[in-house]
Design a protein around this motif. Structure first.
Motif, mmCIF file in Angstrom:
data_model
loop_
_atom_site.group_PDB
_atom_site.id
_atom_site.type_symbol
_atom_site.label_atom_id
_atom_site.label_comp_id
_atom_site.label_asym_id
_atom_site.label_seq_id
_atom_site.Cartn_x
_atom_site.Cartn_y
_atom_site.Cartn_z
ATOM 1 N N TYR A 1 3.986 -0.898 16.154
ATOM 2 C CA TYR A 1 4.808 -2.079 16.398
ATOM 3 C C TYR A 1 5.108 -2.238 17.886
ATOM 4 C CZ TYR A 1 5.650 -1.942 11.364
ATOM 5 O OH TYR A 1 5.491 -1.949 10.010
ATOM 6 N N THR B 1 0.848 -1.196 0.000
ATOM 7 C CA THR B 1 0.000 0.000 0.000
ATOM 8 C C THR B 1 0.873 1.232 0.000
ATOM 9 O OG1 THR B 1 -0.100 0.299 2.399
ATOM 10 C CG2 THR B 1 -1.720 -1.198 1.438
ATOM 11 N N GLY C 1 -6.207 11.649 -3.055
ATOM 12 C CA GLY C 1 -6.488 11.890 -1.637
ATOM 13 C C GLY C 1 -6.810 10.621 -0.872
ATOM 14 N N ARG C 2 -6.290 9.506 -1.342
ATOM 15 C CA ARG C 2 -6.531 8.240 -0.639
ATOM 16 C C ARG C 2 -5.390 7.264 -0.942
ATOM 17 N NH1 ARG C 2 -7.654 4.219 -3.755
ATOM 18 N NH2 ARG C 2 -8.072 4.633 -5.960
ATOM 19 N N GLU C 3 -5.306 6.227 -0.129
ATOM 20 C CA GLU C 3 -4.260 5.231 -0.266
ATOM 21 C C GLU C 3 -4.450 4.428 -1.547
ATOM 22 O OE1 GLU C 3 -2.299 3.200 3.324
ATOM 23 O OE2 GLU C 3 -3.843 1.795 2.739
ATOM 24 N N ARG D 1 -4.747 12.562 6.627
ATOM 25 C CA ARG D 1 -5.261 13.725 5.879
ATOM 26 C C ARG D 1 -6.410 14.328 6.683
ATOM 27 N NH1 ARG D 1 -4.433 9.847 2.158
ATOM 28 N NH2 ARG D 1 -2.942 10.284 0.473
ATOM 29 N N ARG E 1 3.471 0.465 2.897
ATOM 30 C CA ARG E 1 3.627 -0.882 3.452
ATOM 31 C C ARG E 1 4.232 -1.775 2.374
ATOM 32 N NH1 ARG E 1 -1.255 0.828 5.132
ATOM 33 N NH2 ARG E 1 -1.595 0.993 7.389
ATOM 34 N N ASN F 1 9.382 11.706 4.562
ATOM 35 C CA ASN F 1 9.152 13.142 4.524
ATOM 36 C C ASN F 1 10.315 13.750 3.756
ATOM 37 O OD1 ASN F 1 6.761 13.906 6.302
ATOM 38 N ND2 ASN F 1 7.931 12.631 7.727
ATOM 39 N N THR G 1 0.434 5.527 0.453
ATOM 40 C CA THR G 1 -0.367 6.736 0.593
ATOM 41 C C THR G 1 0.598 7.899 0.700
ATOM 42 O OG1 THR G 1 -2.379 7.589 1.634
ATOM 43 C CG2 THR G 1 -0.597 6.961 3.111
ATOM 44 N N GLY G 2 0.204 9.046 0.169
ATOM 45 C CA GLY G 2 1.130 10.167 0.216
ATOM 46 C C GLY G 2 0.472 11.449 -0.241
ATOM 47 N N GLN G 3 1.144 12.537 0.109
ATOM 48 C CA GLN G 3 0.719 13.845 -0.397
ATOM 49 C C GLN G 3 1.950 14.610 -0.855
ATOM 50 O OE1 GLN G 3 -3.105 13.332 -0.477
ATOM 51 N NE2 GLN G 3 -2.431 15.432 -0.843
ATOM 52 N N MET H 1 0.130 8.437 8.673
ATOM 53 C CA MET H 1 -0.093 9.568 7.778
ATOM 54 C C MET H 1 -1.582 9.872 7.776
ATOM 55 S SD MET H 1 -0.481 11.416 4.891
ATOM 56 C CE MET H 1 -0.591 10.712 3.265
ATOM 57 N N SER I 1 8.212 5.222 6.155
ATOM 58 C CA SER I 1 7.614 6.554 6.191
ATOM 59 C C SER I 1 8.574 7.543 5.561
ATOM 60 C CB SER I 1 7.270 6.965 7.626
ATOM 61 O OG SER I 1 8.372 6.876 8.474
ATOM 62 N N THR J 1 5.133 13.790 1.556
ATOM 63 C CA THR J 1 5.046 12.895 2.707
ATOM 64 C C THR J 1 4.378 11.621 2.229
ATOM 65 O OG1 THR J 1 4.342 12.732 5.030
ATOM 66 C CG2 THR J 1 2.774 13.705 3.506
ATOM 67 N N GLU K 1 -5.491 1.771 4.812
ATOM 68 C CA GLU K 1 -5.943 3.083 5.236
ATOM 69 C C GLU K 1 -7.406 3.034 5.688
ATOM 70 O OE1 GLU K 1 -4.308 6.926 3.419
ATOM 71 O OE2 GLU K 1 -6.181 6.617 2.347
ATOM 72 N N SER L 1 -1.714 8.669 -5.273
ATOM 73 C CA SER L 1 -2.388 8.783 -3.979
ATOM 74 C C SER L 1 -2.614 10.247 -3.621
ATOM 75 C CB SER L 1 -1.547 8.088 -2.900
ATOM 76 O OG SER L 1 -2.013 8.432 -1.621
ATOM 77 N N SER L 2 -1.632 11.061 -3.916
ATOM 78 C CA SER L 2 -1.747 12.488 -3.611
ATOM 79 C C SER L 2 -2.873 13.121 -4.430
ATOM 80 C CB SER L 2 -0.417 13.174 -3.910
ATOM 81 O OG SER L 2 -0.482 14.547 -3.606
ATOM 82 N N SER M 1 7.668 -1.476 6.863
ATOM 83 C CA SER M 1 6.941 -0.291 6.415
ATOM 84 C C SER M 1 7.944 0.855 6.279
ATOM 85 C CB SER M 1 5.817 0.064 7.396
ATOM 86 O OG SER M 1 6.302 0.141 8.723
ATOM 87 N N MET N 1 3.485 7.168 3.349
ATOM 88 C CA MET N 1 3.601 5.979 4.184
ATOM 89 C C MET N 1 3.354 4.772 3.296
ATOM 90 S SD MET N 1 2.870 3.500 6.470
ATOM 91 C CE MET N 1 1.275 3.311 7.242
#
Lengths: 359, 359, 359, 359
Positions: D206, C200, C347-349, D243, C243, C252, C202-204, D241, C250, C239, D349, C343-344, C248, C241
């Motif tokens: 975790y 998965t 607006g969703r994963e 929104r 999986r 930035n 997700t990000g912006q 993350m 993350s 940014t 998500e 995703s950005s 996982s 996240m």
């Protein structure tokens, strides 16, 4: 005045970094021969410096009556032979440090110097270092009071040179960290403290970190790259305690050790003041006055010690002046180094009191 | 369980900073006597800690059957006498370091311990230090490979304690920097390396910077202020080289020297890894892996080594457990220190191979 | 062996700083062409490096049978086209990162590589970095235990390159901070953790600080100076996240942000140990042993990763060895980056589980 | 005015460090009861503060009509029950953070607050912190421009509290680092940015470093010492993350991690300026003006946020003023935290768009 004709025997690192540039910069000297048993090195020097002839065999030089002086920049194992041959052939000699692999060889060199009267200087270049000479003068002036002990530290994290090559092969180099680095440090001590005669020497030399040649980790290597097929049987750590007619001396030195701090200094401990000389760099004077502790850092013009060594060699040939690098002055250091190795082998202190004075 | 009744003999710095607070914090111990020949010190302790009785003469303690254990915190010259008297009177003893002024005295103490079976621990408090114990464990695990040499440095710029007092009077203290500081460093070395038997010892001890008492410049003084009418005949600088059945050891130590840098560390040199222990602080491990040189700095909870020493002493009285601070474990250090002083007097190395093993 | 004839397509910063010097230093390679649509750049290279011919159109290179290999150092928008054309023309290709502007383009490149069998390496130069490889080895050895999360931070205060130029124009570059910097960071993560498949994302992504081109304050600008008439429609902050089948992740990252601290590192979090890699610099290992927390900083010889990348490319052409920079190994990163942008926008994963595996 | 009679339920760390001293210092408040199921804790408080009565069962307090207000300082698992019971008994409640273990519990508490009209404040003490309030004001004033992202970092090397106790037992605490520390950070973000409604939440939590209780290395432990027979099933690392209707938020937090750097801050990223708040300390403003980058560090009087929280609670009871710590304001944080745990469990998500607005 006609130029002094010189030859450089051995065209490796020290020749290219020090001797050759200094002869080139000396207006009274002219290089006629570059000699190396790996002839391509000699040829490369001819090309690079635009003068001289490349030869493989130093006997060509011995037999050329034009040649007045030679620099011996070979591995340690042939220092004595070449220096002796050249003196007997009527040449003046500047031989790189250490004088030889062993004290016995050094004594033989000294004997021939005395017989022939030719110059025999050793490349103890720190004797031409400005800071070292200021320290020597301060000690002679009594500015340190009674100088009772000297702490010598030449410890590096990783600095074995040319792993597996001439430097790490005892039959060639005579030894490792002690004979290669220690000789400079002990020479500075002897020079600054007036060449006190050694009385007892105890020490242990270890050959550890380069033993497993392929697994020796390091960041950079001078005189490298490593030769994994070569040999490694010289000291990479040495400790010693020496009593002399003057101060006692303690020594810890490492070409390589598993302590990641470089500590390369000489501490002169006097009862009025003390000096820490950072090897190859500045020094600091510690004293006390008016109830205050005082730390003083002198500044002085940086001079090129190698240039002074070569200039002094050339000038001394003509003036007959005996330089501080004369074989007579470094023979005590050779004796001490030999005694450290002997003490290490025997596991006990060596007394030099009855050893008789070197001439 | 009834509390263990203890007495503190000698109410100076080490008693007040370490022993007394640790007994106060130990739930199984109760201080019945504070003893000091300067009675006002004992009285001050009674007031400050709100317990116990002040006495001048330790024989009161010897004769009180309630007293189970004593701490000996006097100057070094009466360590042996008091510890022996107390053991013979049936008391368990924790005696501050050094065990005694001389190896002979220490052997006498050990003999009486063996005869009486009473506890005799020495205040080698570093054996209760967390970092020291981690180092010991790493060495035992073989993480350093072969440990071939230890560099000991306890060099301070200006740290002579109580100039002109007990600390600087040989008849009282038995020695200076070596016996006061060096004993801790050598004890750590012996503890971490498994108490290897010494074979040769050479050393020089100098009494220099405090000689001219009034002109000794300093910034601060512990156990001070100076007594300018007192005496100063102990070592303020010492150098030594020791061979043992395990690693060799080189030592440079100074209560005072004209080098303005404090260097107080022990370097353990192994062929796989090395450790620099900053005395009383953290340590750093130097190793190599994957072709990289690695510097590792462990952190661990700070524990109070003095508290552990006292807690272990009290608990050991009842359990019979032999602590790492037992007289048997520190006798080698006493032998080495004595040999350094002897070597310094005689100007030659001392062999301990034939000396016979301390019991 | 005859030299391998190469051509450099695109003569900007990365060509001059990395590819060209590395080809010059490779004894088996010879540059025959410098190609740039701004011909003066190609001509400058001919002059500066003293070899090759300047051309504007890369089809000249495609059609020259002498040319065995090309480096593609152009802006991102023509990576795919040129790499594909050259492979089809029988050339081996080293294409700068990112492989392409989009995942789709990258897949197309991979497809042509598989069809033609020509080499297609991407300039993921960190895969040739010594420290990165040590980390990879440590993780594979299990020295970190279970690696459960990776923190990626590539945040700078002010580092927008070439404001208003190719770098900040989406149609040319495909994106901003993420595609230009993030690609390196994610590639290191994928390389060190064994290329785990993403599940998965997700990000912006934000395009903020360069929007008002004339009022963008900065201290220095690479690939500059700014072109105030140009466009700015790429991300300067991102940014995310992610999986994966493994840890996982993350993320930035900022080319520019109103936080005046530069934080550019990758943290590998394992349950036994963790590593912080300072991007382009050293790394630190955090572990625990003997009840102590240990911080270890390895040192290792600095090697030139660009040189190793080029040397490996040339050698691999002849040996057929598949390098870690092969298109197959970087396709997952391209997929992740595309998914972050998607995703950005949405607006969703984005789930990649059903996306099917890239070949 | 007669004093407001209060009771403190739960006499552990937060009660003794914050609530009790603040009530003691508030001239309008008087503590009548200290309540703890471990009665010795309640009794110790009576002794120490010299007031009140010790009780084990909070129903005594519920039934005493004198009591106007209570502080709930128990473990998280009984927050909801006690707060609800007390409100229904007509008491005003200040309940420590987090409101409850789960969002559902928090909603239940909010419902009862709305039904009874009693005060229900949560211990989100940072809302009374001076610096936090300045930041909130700057953001509201538009000084940061558009606030597009917030980076939250609450990462410590070793800070698991009370290993094996209430804090690390999910049935009691509801969670670990996220619910204990994260709640404060997210609450600050929500407070400063005007409580924007969350839209999507993805995260992974975790439970790693405390799993092997006996081998967890640490330097110090609050709420310790460890209970090696206890349980450990809460998160020690969390990433997320989020929104929102306002800025996006990225979160990395660790009670413990194998990265030896403490990074505990909140970065507010605006397109005109940004702020880094060092948690519990000062903040720095980064902006640009006149082509220059500007770093500003404000100073302001340090106030005691706990005192303000308690003073506001007491005053609000009488004035009816709704404080920023009202249950209505923290319910969004509870929702987000629950969603992170849910997303972690489900590996995907969670969308809160359709979740409906919390009242």
């Amino acid at each position: 005045m006609a130029k002094t004709i010189v030859a450089v025997i051995g065209c490796g690192t020290i020749a290219n970094n020090a001797h050759i540039p200094a002869y080139m910069a000396n207006e009274d000297a002219e290089i006629k021969y570059f000699c190396d048993i790996r002839k391509e090195r000699a040829e490369k020097a001819v090309l690079e410096y635009g003068c001289g002839t490349a030869v493989e065999d130093y006997r060509v030089i011995m037999e050329d009556p034009d040649v007045v002086a030679v620099s011996v920049c070979t591995p340690n194992n042939v220092h004595a032979q070449i220096a002796i041959d050249c003196m007997r052939a009527g040449k003046h000699v500047l031989c790189e440090k250490p004088a030889a692999r062993t004290y016995k060889e050094a004594l033989e060199m000294q004997k021939v110097q005395h017989e022939t009267g030719q110059t025999l200087n050793i490349g103890v270049v720190n004797r031409f270092n400005k800071g070292v000479n200021i320290i020597k003068q301060m000690i002679e002036n009594g500015e340190l009071g009674e100088l009772y002990h000297v702490v010598v530290s030449f410890r590096a994290h990783r600095s074995i040179p040319g792993l597996g090559g001439d430097f790490t092969t005892k039959a060639v180099a005579g030894g490792g960290a002690l004979i290669d680095w220690g000789v400079h440090y002990l020479d500075i001590v002897m020079y600054c403290t007036g060449d006190p005669r050694p009385r007892t020497v105890t020490g242990q030399a270890y050959s550890k970190l380069g033993q497993d040649l392929r697994n020796y980790a390091y960041l950079s290597m001078w005189a490298g790259p490593p030769n994994y097929e070569g040999s490694y049987d010289v000291d990479d750590f040495v400790t010693a305690m020496i009593r002399t007619e003057g101060p006692s001396i303690s020594v810890n030195g490492a070409w390589a050790q598993n302590i990641g701090v470089e500590e390369t200094y000489i501490d002169f401990l006097g009862d009025k003041a003390g000096i820490r000389l950072q090897y190859g760099k500045e020094f600091t004077l510690y004293s006390a006055k008016h109830g205050a502790l005082i730390e003083s850092t002198p500044s002085y013009p940086n001079t090129n010690a190698f240039q002074e060594e070569i200039d002094g060699f050339i000038a001394g040939i003509h003036s007959g002046e005996k330089l501080p690098s004369h074989i007579d002055t470094v023979i005590l250091t050779a004796q001490m180094i030999e005694a450290i190795y002997q003490s290490s082998d025997e596991g006990r202190e060596v007394s030099l009191v009855e050893a008789g004075a070197p001439a």
